[in-house]
Every structure is written in C-alpha cells, then in structure tokens.
Write an enzyme that holds these catalytic residues in place. Structure first.
Site, PDB file in Angstrom:
ATOM      1  N   ASP A   1       0.851  -1.183   0.000  1.00 57.08           N
ATOM      2  CA  ASP A   1       0.000   0.000   0.000  1.00 57.08           C
ATOM      3  C   ASP A   1       0.895   1.245   0.000  1.00 57.08           C
ATOM      4  OD1 ASP A   1      -3.056   0.738   0.673  1.00 57.08           O
ATOM      5  OD2 ASP A   1      -1.724   2.173   1.663  1.00 57.08           O
TER       6      ASP A   1
ATOM      7  N   ASP B   1      -1.886   9.707  -9.909  1.00 55.68           N
ATOM      8  CA  ASP B   1      -1.839   8.673 -10.957  1.00 55.68           C
ATOM      9  C   ASP B   1      -0.403   8.344 -11.325  1.00 55.68           C
ATOM     10  OD1 ASP B   1      -4.571   8.621 -10.982  1.00 55.68           O
ATOM     11  OD2 ASP B   1      -4.801   9.737 -12.867  1.00 55.68           O
TER      12      ASP B   1
ATOM     13  N   GLU C   1      -4.814   2.573  -3.969  1.00 55.57           N
ATOM     14  CA  GLU C   1      -3.342   2.565  -3.914  1.00 55.57           C
ATOM     15  C   GLU C   1      -2.803   1.230  -3.414  1.00 55.57           C
ATOM     16  OE1 GLU C   1      -4.675   4.369   0.086  1.00 55.57           O
ATOM     17  OE2 GLU C   1      -5.433   4.134  -1.951  1.00 55.57           O
TER      18      GLU C   1
END
Length: 329
Positions: free
Chosen positions: A195, A212, A238
């Site tokens: 993560d 992004d 994410e």
C-alpha cells in the site's frame, strides 16, 4: 468415376417437381449429377461390405488430394490417418451396421485435412451402399481460433488495470485461484499486499495527476522486481497484491527488496522538487488449511500492523498453528 461422368440413364419420360412438369429422365439425372459434382462438400459412394469407393465428386477428389484413377476401387479407410482408420472402421462395423442410422464424426484425412464425415447407409434390394459426405473443417477451425483469440483478448482487457497495465482485482482473483491449485500440488506461494504510504496526501497536495503518476511508478517498480511466473495486481486504489511461488524463508527478503526499489525512485514534480514514495507491505504464506480469502485476510492484517508500526516497512505474519489453521477452513 466422378458423378459428372457416370453413364446416363436411358431416355424416358417422368415427372419432377411440385408442378408436375414433364421432363426427360436422363436430363434430370444429369442435372442431379452436376449438382452433386458442384457441391462444396465431398461425396463418396462405397460398397458397404468392402468399403471400396466407386463414385465420387470433384470436392471429394480435391479434399483427399488424389486423381480419379487412384480413388476408383480404393478402400475408404486408406484416405484417413492411421489412427483414425481404426475409429472409422469400428464405427461402421459396430454402430452403423447394428443401428443403421446416420453417423457423424470428426476425423483427419491422410493429408492432415480435418473433416467432418457423415455416413449414410443406402439399402437396395440386392446391395447396400454407403454414402460418405466429407465437410472441410478448416474454415470452422480457423473461425474458432479467431473467436478464441478475441475471447482471450477480451479476458485480458477485463482483467487488466487501465492505468498501470497490471492485473486488476478480477485478474488477481483468477491468479490466486491458479496459485492455490498449484500449491495443492506441491508449489506453495507467498501473498504480499503493498500500500502506498500517505497516498491521500499526495492527491490532496499535488493533485490527482501526480497521484496517478505515483501509482504508475509503483506499479512499474513492482513489476520490475518480479519474475515471469509471479503475478502483481492493482487491487484497488493505492493497494497492490503480489503472488510469488518462493520459499517461506525468502518472503521478507524479497518484500524488502521491492520496498527499497520503490523508495529509491522519487518523482520529479513540476516545481523542480522531488516526491519520495514509500510503501508498506503485509505478507503471509500458503498453508493447506487456508482458503484464498483467509490468506488475503492474513496479509491484510499484516499490512495493517506495518502501517501501525510507522509505515514504510514489511510485516509477515507467522504461520498459524495447525489447530488454528484448521479453524480457518
């Protein structure tokens, strides 16, 4: 002999068609033979007992790739691959002879042409003939191949994350089932969940464009660290999932290598500054009693601990005791 060259019937008058039009019988037969000879499917006529061919059309000659002289008097099975000859003869002797119905089967000719063969017995007062229809399966198989390729492309599209090019959640769920199957046959694996740390702050501070970009950079670093047989997916937001068939003693080592690869790749921002990315990783290892869902829950629990302990680190849960693992089933 080809149908178009069979001696014509004697001249006689007869009726043909719903309207009762009077026509010459030999002309009707000639038209019928022309029709059969122009038929795209191959047609052969054999003696039922000996399976010797005595009539054929142009399509049959083309399919079996032989001159008429070679076809005349030859036995039907000889024009098929040796493995298919036995199948053909057995079906004719056993099923067709006993049941008398039309049979249909997929076989391969001696020249490797795949065909659908239809066998129709035609009984007369003093003899039984066998009508053999050969349909070239190559156009069908070519079409089937194209359809399968398009389906594979469509499956790849629906299992791929559009932004990062990695597997998406659907692709991950397929991949972990495949890894579970391999594990049951003796190839255990590790599941890691990574993560991006403080990802919300990246979006809030620098905008979604840079968020992004962060996702793409992390995806690229993860993919670079993995082998062809490994799988990596963007599971959502994410969060990334990694599947690797490795010994349990190497899980933390490899997870740390991945983590350092990400932190060593800062993103250059528009104002000239650099954005350093870090990830937290939770890992677990396959145990026979654990389902894919239970493995994911354990890896997610390890990820939660990694974040609780300060982020930018790897946590791997210890294997469950056998009794506890049994309860997870």
């Amino acid at each position: 002999m080809p149908f178009s060259r069979i001696p014509e019937a004697e001249n006689a008058e007869g009726l043909l068609g719903d309207h009762g039009v009077s026509i010459n019988t030999h002309k009707a037969l000639r038209r019928l033979r022309r029709l059969v000879d122009s038929w795209p499917d191959g047609v052969l006529v054999c003696d039922f007992g000996s399976l010797c061919i005595y009539e054929w059309n142009s399509a049959a000659r083309h399919l079996i790739d032989a001159r008429g002289a070679a076809i005349k008097g030859s036995r039907l099975p000889q024009w098929f691959l040796s493995s298919d000859r036995r199948i053909l003869q057995r079906r004719i002797r056993q099923e067709l002879a006993e049941q008398g119905d039309t049979l249909r089967h997929n076989l391969t000719l001696h020249n490797d042409t795949p065909v659908e063969i239809t066998l129709v017995p035609m009984r007369d007062t003093d003899a039984t003939s066998l009508i053999v229809v050969l349909r070239d399966r190559r156009p069908y198989l070519d079409h089937l191949h194209k359809v399968k390729r398009k389906l594979a492309e469509a499956e790849e599209m629906i299992s791929q994350d559009a932004l990062t090019g990695l597997l998406n959640r659907f692709g991950f769920e397929q991949a972990i089932e495949e890894f579970m199957t391999e594990a049951r046959h003796g190839t255990p694996f590790a599941l890691m969940i990574a993560d991006i740390d403080h990802f919300k702050d990246i979006n809030d501070t620098h905008g979604h464009q840079w968020g992004d970009e962060a996702l793409k950079v992390v995806a690229s670093r993860l993919a670079e660290q993995l082998r062809d047989d490994d799988a990596v997916a963007r599971y959502g937001g994410e969060e990334f999932c990694i599947l690797m068939a490795i010994p349990d003693t190497r899980v933390v080592e490899i997870a740390e290598r991945v983590r350092h690869a990400v932190s060593a790749t800062p993103i250059g921002l528009a104002d000239g500054s650099w954005l350093t990315l870090t990830i937290s990783i939770g890992a677990t290892y396959y145990q026979p009693a654990l389902s894919a869902e239970a493995m994911f829950e354990r890896a997610d629990e390890a990820l939660y601990e990694a974040k609780e302990y300060g982020r930018n680190r790897t946590v791997m849960l210890q294997p469950l005791p056998v009794t506890a693992a049994d309860e997870e089933e």
